[in-house]
Design a protein around this motif. Structure first.
Motif, PDB file in Angstrom:
ATOM      1  N   ASN A 201       0.840  -1.196   0.000  1.00 46.30           N
ATOM      2  CA  ASN A 201       0.000   0.000   0.000  1.00 46.30           C
ATOM      3  C   ASN A 201       0.876   1.248   0.000  1.00 46.30           C
ATOM      4  O   ASN A 201       2.103   1.172   0.195  1.00 46.30           O
ATOM      5  CB  ASN A 201      -0.951  -0.016   1.206  1.00 46.30           C
ATOM      6  CG  ASN A 201      -0.208  -0.065   2.524  1.00 46.30           C
ATOM      7  OD1 ASN A 201       0.564   0.844   2.841  1.00 46.30           O
ATOM      8  ND2 ASN A 201      -0.412  -1.132   3.303  1.00 46.30           N
ATOM      9  N   PRO A 202       0.298   2.426  -0.226  1.00 46.02           N
ATOM     10  CA  PRO A 202       1.099   3.657  -0.307  1.00 46.02           C
ATOM     11  C   PRO A 202       1.897   3.955   0.957  1.00 46.02           C
ATOM     12  O   PRO A 202       2.924   4.652   0.889  1.00 46.02           O
ATOM     13  CB  PRO A 202       0.044   4.732  -0.565  1.00 46.02           C
ATOM     14  CG  PRO A 202      -1.097   4.018  -1.189  1.00 46.02           C
ATOM     15  CD  PRO A 202      -1.118   2.680  -0.541  1.00 46.02           C
ATOM     16  N   ASN A 203       1.460   3.463   2.098  1.00 48.33           N
ATOM     17  CA  ASN A 203       2.193   3.714   3.332  1.00 48.33           C
ATOM     18  C   ASN A 203       3.501   2.932   3.389  1.00 48.33           C
ATOM     19  O   ASN A 203       4.458   3.353   4.058  1.00 48.33           O
ATOM     20  CB  ASN A 203       1.334   3.361   4.549  1.00 48.33           C
ATOM     21  CG  ASN A 203       0.112   4.243   4.659  1.00 48.33           C
ATOM     22  OD1 ASN A 203       0.158   5.424   4.270  1.00 48.33           O
ATOM     23  ND2 ASN A 203      -0.996   3.684   5.156  1.00 48.33           N
ATOM     24  N   VAL A 204       3.530   1.779   2.727  1.00 49.60           N
ATOM     25  CA  VAL A 204       4.726   0.943   2.737  1.00 49.60           C
ATOM     26  C   VAL A 204       5.638   1.286   1.562  1.00 49.60           C
ATOM     27  O   VAL A 204       6.865   1.379   1.709  1.00 49.60           O
ATOM     28  CB  VAL A 204       4.340  -0.549   2.701  1.00 49.60           C
ATOM     29  CG1 VAL A 204       5.574  -1.431   2.632  1.00 49.60           C
ATOM     30  CG2 VAL A 204       3.492  -0.901   3.914  1.00 49.60           C
ATOM     31  N   LEU A 205       5.060   1.446   0.382  1.00 53.16           N
ATOM     32  CA  LEU A 205       5.834   1.773  -0.820  1.00 53.16           C
ATOM     33  C   LEU A 205       5.761   3.279  -1.044  1.00 53.16           C
ATOM     34  O   LEU A 205       4.740   3.817  -1.492  1.00 53.16           O
ATOM     35  CB  LEU A 205       5.273   1.024  -2.038  1.00 53.16           C
ATOM     36  CG  LEU A 205       6.058   1.187  -3.347  1.00 53.16           C
ATOM     37  CD1 LEU A 205       7.463   0.615  -3.208  1.00 53.16           C
ATOM     38  CD2 LEU A 205       5.309   0.509  -4.497  1.00 53.16           C
ATOM     39  N   GLN A 206       6.818   3.970  -0.701  1.00 51.81           N
ATOM     40  CA  GLN A 206       6.856   5.419  -0.815  1.00 51.81           C
ATOM     41  C   GLN A 206       6.759   5.851  -2.272  1.00 51.81           C
ATOM     42  O   GLN A 206       7.110   5.104  -3.199  1.00 51.81           O
ATOM     43  CB  GLN A 206       8.141   5.965  -0.184  1.00 51.81           C
ATOM     44  CG  GLN A 206       8.301   5.632   1.299  1.00 51.81           C
ATOM     45  CD  GLN A 206       7.174   6.222   2.131  1.00 51.81           C
ATOM     46  OE1 GLN A 206       6.746   7.360   1.920  1.00 51.81           O
ATOM     47  NE2 GLN A 206       6.665   5.440   3.092  1.00 51.81           N
ATOM     48  N   ALA A 207       6.317   7.089  -2.480  1.00 51.09           N
ATOM     49  CA  ALA A 207       6.090   7.594  -3.835  1.00 51.09           C
ATOM     50  C   ALA A 207       7.362   7.565  -4.667  1.00 51.09           C
ATOM     51  O   ALA A 207       7.336   7.232  -5.859  1.00 51.09           O
ATOM     52  CB  ALA A 207       5.519   9.007  -3.774  1.00 51.09           C
ATOM     53  N   CYS A 208       8.497   7.887  -4.043  1.00 50.11           N
ATOM     54  CA  CYS A 208       9.751   7.907  -4.809  1.00 50.11           C
ATOM     55  C   CYS A 208      10.124   6.509  -5.287  1.00 50.11           C
ATOM     56  O   CYS A 208      10.584   6.328  -6.432  1.00 50.11           O
ATOM     57  CB  CYS A 208      10.866   8.519  -3.967  1.00 50.11           C
ATOM     58  SG  CYS A 208      11.167   7.639  -2.406  1.00 50.11           S
ATOM     59  N   ASP A 209       9.935   5.508  -4.439  1.00 52.53           N
ATOM     60  CA  ASP A 209      10.225   4.129  -4.840  1.00 52.53           C
ATOM     61  C   ASP A 209       9.246   3.646  -5.904  1.00 52.53           C
ATOM     62  O   ASP A 209       9.628   2.929  -6.843  1.00 52.53           O
ATOM     63  CB  ASP A 209      10.166   3.202  -3.622  1.00 52.53           C
ATOM     64  CG  ASP A 209      11.293   3.453  -2.633  1.00 52.53           C
ATOM     65  OD1 ASP A 209      12.397   3.805  -3.088  1.00 52.53           O
ATOM     66  OD2 ASP A 209      11.063   3.309  -1.422  1.00 52.53           O
ATOM     67  N   ALA A 210       7.972   4.024  -5.747  1.00 56.03           N
ATOM     68  CA  ALA A 210       6.970   3.617  -6.726  1.00 56.03           C
ATOM     69  C   ALA A 210       7.256   4.233  -8.092  1.00 56.03           C
ATOM     70  O   ALA A 210       7.137   3.557  -9.124  1.00 56.03           O
ATOM     71  CB  ALA A 210       5.577   4.012  -6.245  1.00 56.03           C
ATOM     72  N   GLU A 211       7.646   5.491  -8.114  1.00 54.22           N
ATOM     73  CA  GLU A 211       7.964   6.138  -9.393  1.00 54.22           C
ATOM     74  C   GLU A 211       9.192   5.497 -10.037  1.00 54.22           C
ATOM     75  O   GLU A 211       9.257   5.328 -11.257  1.00 54.22           O
ATOM     76  CB  GLU A 211       8.194   7.632  -9.173  1.00 54.22           C
ATOM     77  CG  GLU A 211       6.913   8.409  -8.860  1.00 54.22           C
ATOM     78  CD  GLU A 211       7.170   9.895  -8.711  1.00 54.22           C
ATOM     79  OE1 GLU A 211       8.346  10.305  -8.855  1.00 54.22           O
ATOM     80  OE2 GLU A 211       6.219  10.636  -8.456  1.00 54.22           O
ATOM     81  N   ARG A 212      10.178   5.116  -9.231  1.00 57.41           N
ATOM     82  CA  ARG A 212      11.400   4.509  -9.759  1.00 57.41           C
ATOM     83  C   ARG A 212      11.128   3.120 -10.332  1.00 57.41           C
ATOM     84  O   ARG A 212      11.666   2.750 -11.389  1.00 57.41           O
ATOM     85  CB  ARG A 212      12.441   4.433  -8.653  1.00 57.41           C
ATOM     86  CG  ARG A 212      13.731   3.705  -9.031  1.00 57.41           C
ATOM     87  CD  ARG A 212      14.762   3.851  -7.931  1.00 57.41           C
ATOM     88  NE  ARG A 212      14.269   3.347  -6.658  1.00 57.41           N
ATOM     89  CZ  ARG A 212      14.365   2.079  -6.267  1.00 57.41           C
ATOM     90  NH1 ARG A 212      14.907   1.176  -7.077  1.00 57.41           N
ATOM     91  NH2 ARG A 212      13.910   1.693  -5.088  1.00 57.41           N
TER      92      ARG A 212
END
Length: 369
Positions: A201-212
């Motif tokens: 979920n977004p709380n575990v996977l930070q936005a920067c990691d998700a974008e990368r």
């Protein structure tokens, strides 16, 4: 009288033979004078036992000590073997009914194992065998992959998963190959389940990691399998996300390499990735296979007037009228009768409730039946 001869195997050795006489009975043959090389003449029954096994009451073949008559039935060219098998079974049933003292035993059946083991939804070979065995071919045959209705499942990467178990049952797969297959199958099952059951979920996977890793942030909870279905996302990106979700765990590819070796590990990863990415289409096709199987035994009325189904092409109506298939499954195996034609026929059956009024005619879902 002397006559032309030839060569034959006598006593396990190929020898020249010739016809020495034409007789009407075994007794007459036994009385025949045969000239020896030294000039003497003897009667044949003086040096050999002469008998007519055809005319005698006893049989030359025994089964459990009882005389039997054995015969083999093969189809003529252009005939479907399933139709021949049905006709033979009907004739044997009548023979049993007319002569209850006669026991008929099936020694070998070539048709049923072929139908069971080489269905068209299982392998391209199954399509070929299905065509040649059940449809019958009256012209030069060429195997087209387009003949396979469910070819989405007939992929190179899953050929071993589809066929190795059947090969093992037939004694074609040795223990070494079976062990490799079992390890791969278990690894594919384990990795597929892991991807389906691991959530992020977004709380575990930070936005920067998700974008990368994914190209953009996630807005709600996803399973790793759902993320793998995204275009351009591969197993390694998902493996990196798993390391973020479960810190301290060894990357999956590394684990598989250590457990299976790099070659088999790559095969497992490819299988898992393809199966998950195309799972929606594959699941839909599996539903179609099950639905088609449920319609196999749907009976067709013997006196059904196919010309009443005006939506069918004239060619299809002619073929169905000429061959009179007993079930919808047999109708689908007639060359030239398309899945769309079977769907139209099913609609007609459901609409008019032909045949057994109590029969449960399955609902039509789409034209891919």
């Amino acid at each position: 009288q002397d006559a032309a001869g030839g060569r034959a195997v006598v006593g396990g050795i190929e020898q020249s033979v010739r016809t020495i006489a034409t007789v009407q009975s075994a007794a007459e043959l036994g009385r025949l004078d045969v000239a020896l090389s030294d000039g003497r003449r003897i009667r044949l029954d003086q040096v050999a036992s002469v008998s007519d096994t055809v005319a005698e009451r006893r049989s030359g073949a025994l089964l459990n000590g009882k005389p039997v008559v054995g015969f083999e039935i093969v189809r003529s060219r252009g005939a479907g073997e399933t139709d021949v098998a049905d006709g033979v079974r009907a004739a044997l049933d009548k023979l049993r009914a007319d002569h209850p003292d006669v026991t008929v035993t099936e020694a070998f059946n070539f048709v049923d194992p072929v139908i069971e083991n080489y269905h068209g939804s299982m392998t391209y070979l199954g399509v070929l065998v299905d065509d040649l065995i059940t449809k019958g071919i009256t012209e030069p045959y060429r195997m087209f992959t387009s003949r396979a209705e469910f070819r989405l499942q007939l992929r190179e990467d899953n050929a071993d998963l589809r066929l190795t178990e059947a090969g093992r049952e037939l004694g074609l797969v040795d223990d070494v190959r079976w062990d490799v297959f079992c390890r791969k199958r278990d690894a594919v099952s384990r990795e597929t389940e892991r991807l389906k059951s691991t959530w992020v979920n977004p709380n575990v996977l930070q936005a920067c990691d998700a974008e990368r890793l994914l190209g953009k942030p996630i807005d709600h909870e996803y399973s790793l399998a759902e993320l793998l279905r995204r275009p351009g996302i591969g197993f390694d990106e998902i493996d990196a996300i798993h390391s973020i979700v479960r810190p301290g765990t060894t990357p999956t590819r590394t684990q598989l390499n250590a457990e299976l070796g790099p070659v088999l590990a790559d095969a497992v990863i490819k299988q898992v990735q393809v199966a998950i990415k195309y799972s929606g289409y594959i699941d839909k096709q599996r539903d179609e296979v099950r639905r088609a199987a449920s319609l196999e035994e749907l009976p067709l009325p013997v006196d059904f007037d196919y010309h009443r189904v005006r939506a069918l092409s004239f060619e299809v109506r002619q073929k169905l009228t000429a061959q009179r298939p007993r079930t919808l499954g047999l109708a689908s195996r007639i060359s030239g009768v398309t899945p769309a034609a079977i769907s139209l026929l099913l609609v007609h059956l459901k609409k008019h409730r032909l045949g057994d009024p109590a029969a449960d005619v399955p609902a039509l879902h789409d034209a891919s039946v």
